[in-house]
Scaffold this motif. Structure first.
Motif, PDB file in Angstrom:
ATOM      1  N   ASP A  59     -34.496   6.971  36.089  1.00 13.20           N
ATOM      2  CA  ASP A  59     -33.982   7.422  34.795  1.00 13.20           C
ATOM      3  C   ASP A  59     -33.935   8.941  34.800  1.00 13.20           C
ATOM      4  O   ASP A  59     -34.684   9.600  35.524  1.00 13.20           O
ATOM      5  CB  ASP A  59     -34.890   6.960  33.649  1.00 13.20           C
ATOM      6  N   SER A  60     -33.044   9.482  33.980  1.00 12.60           N
ATOM      7  CA  SER A  60     -32.998  10.939  33.870  1.00 12.60           C
ATOM      8  C   SER A  60     -32.758  11.324  32.423  1.00 12.60           C
ATOM      9  O   SER A  60     -32.224  10.551  31.635  1.00 12.60           O
ATOM     10  CB  SER A  60     -31.884  11.515  34.752  1.00 12.60           C
ATOM     11  N   LEU A  61     -33.170  12.510  32.087  1.00 13.16           N
ATOM     12  CA  LEU A  61     -32.894  13.086  30.783  1.00 13.16           C
ATOM     13  C   LEU A  61     -32.150  14.393  31.016  1.00 13.16           C
ATOM     14  O   LEU A  61     -32.722  15.350  31.537  1.00 13.16           O
ATOM     15  CB  LEU A  61     -34.189  13.357  30.017  1.00 13.16           C
ATOM     16  N   PRO A  62     -30.844  14.428  30.683  1.00 18.19           N
ATOM     17  CA  PRO A  62     -30.046  13.366  30.075  1.00 18.19           C
ATOM     18  C   PRO A  62     -29.614  12.319  31.100  1.00 18.19           C
ATOM     19  O   PRO A  62     -29.649  12.583  32.304  1.00 18.19           O
ATOM     20  CB  PRO A  62     -28.831  14.122  29.545  1.00 18.19           C
ATOM     21  N   ALA A  76     -25.186   6.017  39.100  1.00 23.23           N
ATOM     22  CA  ALA A  76     -25.538   7.008  38.082  1.00 23.23           C
ATOM     23  C   ALA A  76     -26.700   6.489  37.253  1.00 23.23           C
ATOM     24  O   ALA A  76     -26.871   5.277  37.072  1.00 23.23           O
ATOM     25  CB  ALA A  76     -24.337   7.304  37.192  1.00 23.23           C
ATOM     26  N   THR A  77     -27.509   7.407  36.760  1.00 23.22           N
ATOM     27  CA  THR A  77     -28.669   7.024  35.952  1.00 23.22           C
ATOM     28  C   THR A  77     -28.233   6.514  34.579  1.00 23.22           C
ATOM     29  O   THR A  77     -27.223   6.975  34.045  1.00 23.22           O
ATOM     30  CB  THR A  77     -29.598   8.229  35.761  1.00 23.22           C
ATOM     31  N   PRO A  78     -28.985   5.537  34.030  1.00 24.94           N
ATOM     32  CA  PRO A  78     -30.142   4.840  34.603  1.00 24.94           C
ATOM     33  C   PRO A  78     -29.706   3.875  35.701  1.00 24.94           C
ATOM     34  O   PRO A  78     -28.711   3.172  35.559  1.00 24.94           O
ATOM     35  CB  PRO A  78     -30.732   4.100  33.405  1.00 24.94           C
ATOM     36  N   LEU A  79     -30.480   3.837  36.779  1.00 24.86           N
ATOM     37  CA  LEU A  79     -30.092   3.086  37.971  1.00 24.86           C
ATOM     38  C   LEU A  79     -31.287   2.309  38.502  1.00 24.86           C
ATOM     39  O   LEU A  79     -32.401   2.828  38.570  1.00 24.86           O
ATOM     40  CB  LEU A  79     -29.596   4.068  39.041  1.00 24.86           C
ATOM     41  N   THR A  80     -31.059   1.048  38.856  1.00 23.05           N
ATOM     42  CA  THR A  80     -32.070   0.243  39.546  1.00 23.05           C
ATOM     43  C   THR A  80     -31.460  -0.269  40.838  1.00 23.05           C
ATOM     44  O   THR A  80     -30.392  -0.882  40.828  1.00 23.05           O
ATOM     45  CB  THR A  80     -32.540  -0.936  38.673  1.00 23.05           C
ATOM     46  N   ILE A 124     -36.857  11.440  35.436  1.00 26.60           N
ATOM     47  CA  ILE A 124     -36.662  12.818  35.882  1.00 26.60           C
ATOM     48  C   ILE A 124     -35.987  13.621  34.785  1.00 26.60           C
ATOM     49  O   ILE A 124     -34.991  13.179  34.200  1.00 26.60           O
ATOM     50  CB  ILE A 124     -35.799  12.842  37.165  1.00 26.60           C
ATOM     51  N   GLN A 125     -36.513  14.780  34.492  1.00 30.30           N
ATOM     52  CA  GLN A 125     -35.929  15.658  33.474  1.00 30.30           C
ATOM     53  C   GLN A 125     -35.305  16.873  34.152  1.00 30.30           C
ATOM     54  O   GLN A 125     -35.891  17.481  35.033  1.00 30.30           O
ATOM     55  CB  GLN A 125     -36.985  16.109  32.465  1.00 30.30           C
ATOM     56  N   TYR A 126     -34.097  17.211  33.702  1.00 36.22           N
ATOM     57  CA  TYR A 126     -33.372  18.343  34.263  1.00 36.22           C
ATOM     58  C   TYR A 126     -33.788  19.650  33.613  1.00 36.22           C
ATOM     59  O   TYR A 126     -34.370  19.679  32.538  1.00 36.22           O
ATOM     60  CB  TYR A 126     -31.872  18.194  33.980  1.00 36.22           C
ATOM     61  N   ARG A 127     -33.372  20.714  34.266  1.00 34.85           N
ATOM     62  CA  ARG A 127     -33.350  22.027  33.629  1.00 34.85           C
ATOM     63  C   ARG A 127     -31.904  22.334  33.282  1.00 34.85           C
ATOM     64  O   ARG A 127     -31.003  22.121  34.098  1.00 34.85           O
ATOM     65  CB  ARG A 127     -33.873  23.108  34.584  1.00 34.85           C
TER      66      ARG A 127
END
Length: 538
Positions: A59-62, A76-80, A124-127
């Motif tokens: 998962d990622s934010l965003p 692409a996230t969200p991905l399993t 995972i969170q981006y900058r």
């Protein structure tokens, strides 16, 4: 009788022999046991031995980030996905955000991995490294959905605005004040109820973050219109009308004395640039005097209901234009052949490369090539099948041929909408090529020239202009606001004007406005350049 045994018939007995002195009952039991053991091995152990790994959720934010595992795109996230045991390189990519490459170590389960695989979850969170790029991408996506006034039940625009602002609030890189500023920059694309709903919910999200809630949607929308009008400079009445929340357009007309003039009215004149004509690259350019005029359909005197795409694009607005030179005909096959000799990167054989770069589509110059060879088209045939990008490249090439005395202060480019419309007004309405007159594209001829000596502004081919198509651009102009997009921001389609040989003359006029994606190439669309003074300071 049938079914009865004869006197000599005896039952048949089948006996299995012993194997190495072992009775059948024993060795059959062993065989059955071995089959069961083999089956259990195949189902419960072999997958874990042969293909060890685990089911990984990323998962990622965003969300919506491209996931590259060991340099290979996997989704692409969200991905399993199931990832083999070992050490892997994990990279996430998304416009405007940055994520450092990291090592992903996956294990595995030996027993029953086919049915109960080992699982892991990575969030995972981006900058945010370029918030403007994030919002520029959002604006571009929104522009595509804004081309539609009303959606069908089975086709709706996805929420685009609210998810981005929700993510930005969670990440916390930008202040709320900056987020409001970015939200209101999206206003030119709020063209239908679906997008307005998304726009409103992003506004409510920011207000809740500030600790503000509304008693009703009406109260919230009222404040949204007020704040958006203040931020953009657009008249709140016109904005409310565009949002479908104003039911008395006649009251808005009272605020605009210019709307007492019908579209197509010349309000003031400026002297024509001298000399009265120029020749550049074999193309004659006629001088067009500037001035102010009412752009828009003469049959419209102000905003009307429903304030849909047709009503918005025909809304009369006061426009001011400086004098310029316009090509007296559309660019021809001969003109473009000369361009291709200097710029072979644009030849038809390079179509695949141009498509890969996003500057043309599969119809680029499709009439030119057959079996890999050029058609023998006459040089005076008006050019079609070229993208907006190709037209821009041609203009830049032509600018390089300007006389030395003009190079510092003049440029060659596509006309703006208002420049095109003013030239058409001053040129008059000569005979035009439409479906109910000629029904085919024709070379420019004297009998189709207007007062300025310009031919085929109406009919023959639609013509590219410099403008992006933005649904609410007219209400900005009617409010006296120049709608200049920030650097790097773009719409989905460019404005085209004039109609073509495939249109009926009673359905298209010089006030008609259509749009095309800039990479599109069609047999109904060409272009003509202008020579205009460079903006001050350029």
């Amino acid at each position: 009788m049938k079914g009865e045994k004869g006197p000599d018939e005896k039952p048949v007995e089948v006996k299995l022999p012993k194997v190495f002195g072992i009775r059948p009952g024993v060795y059959l039991s062993v065989i059955y046991a071995l089959v069961v053991i083999a089956l259990l091995f195949v189902l419960l152990l072999l997958p874990g031995i042969k293909n060890p790994g685990e089911k990984v959720t990323i998962d990622s934010l965003p969300p919506g980030a491209a996931v590259l595992l060991d340099g290979r795109y996997i989704g692409a996230t969200p991905l399993t996905d199931f990832i083999k045991k070992g050490s892997h390189s994990l990279i996430l990519k998304k416009k405007g955000y940055q994520f450092d490459e990291q090592e992903l170590i996956t294990g595995g389960r030996l027993f029953a991995s086919l049915f109960i695989p080992k699982k892991s979850h990575h969030e995972i969170q981006y900058r945010v490294v370029d918030s403007d790029e994030v919002f520029a991408d959002l604006f571009s996506q929104l522009s595509g959905y804004a081309l539609i006034d009303t959606y069908r039940e089975n086709y709706q625009a996805p929420p685009l605005i609210t998810p981005v602002f929700s993510d930005m609030v969670k990440i916390g890189t930008l202040s709320t004040e900056d987020l409001y500023d970015m939200l209101y920059r999206l206003t030119p694309n709020i063209s239908n109820e679906t997008i307005l709903h998304d726009f409103y919910h992003a506004f409510i999200l920011l207000k809740k973050h500030d600790g503000i809630e509304f008693a009703s949607e009406r109260e919230g929308l009222s404040l949204l219109i007020q704040e958006a009008a203040e931020a953009t400079g657009v008249d709140p009445g016109l904005l409310a009308l565009s949002f479908g929340k104003e039911e008395k357009p006649e009251a808005i007309r009272l605020n605009y004395p210019d709307m007492n003039h019908a579209g197509g009215t010349i309000l003031s004149d400026e002297p024509r640039p001298e000399p009265s004509s120029l020749n550049l690259g074999g193309i004659r350019f006629a001088s067009v005097s500037g001035g102010s005029f009412m752009a828009g359909d003469p049959s419209t005197t102000g905003p009307t209901l429903p304030f849909d795409r047709a009503a918005r694009t025909s809304l009369p607005i006061k426009a001011s234009v400086s004098g310029f030179y316009m090509a007296t005909r559309e660019v021809t096959v001969g003109d473009y052949r000369a361009f291709l000799r200097d710029h072979p990167e644009w030849i038809p054989e390079k179509r695949d490369d141009l498509m890969a770069s996003g500057v043309a589509d599969e119809e680029y110059l499709s009439d030119w090539a057959a079996g890999g060879k050029f058609h023998d088209l006459p040089d005076d045939t008006p050019l079609s099948g070229v993208s907006w990008f190709a037209a821009q490249a041609f203009c830049q090439w032509l600018e390089d041929t300007l006389p030395a005395s003009m190079r510092d202060s003049w440029e060659v480019r596509l006309p703006s909408e208002t420049e095109w419309e003013l030239a058409a007004l001053r040129n008059g309405t000569p005979r035009a090529v439409f479906a109910d007159t000629e029904a085919q594209v024709l070379p420019a001829r004297f009998e189709r020239q207007g007062k300025l000596g310009i031919a085929d502004l109406e009919g023959n081919l639609w013509e590219w202009t410099a403008n992006w198509y933005l649904p609410l651009d007219r209400i900005y102009q009617a409010s006296g606001v120049a709608l200049d997009l920030p650097k790097g921001w773009k719409g989905a389609e460019r404005v085209v004007r004039g109609g073509s040989w495939a249109n009926r003359s009673d359905l298209v006029s010089i006030y008609e406005k259509a749009s095309q994606e800039p990479q599109w190439c069609t047999p109904f669309l060409g272009f003509r350049p202008i020579i205009a003074a460079k903006p001050t300071g350029q």
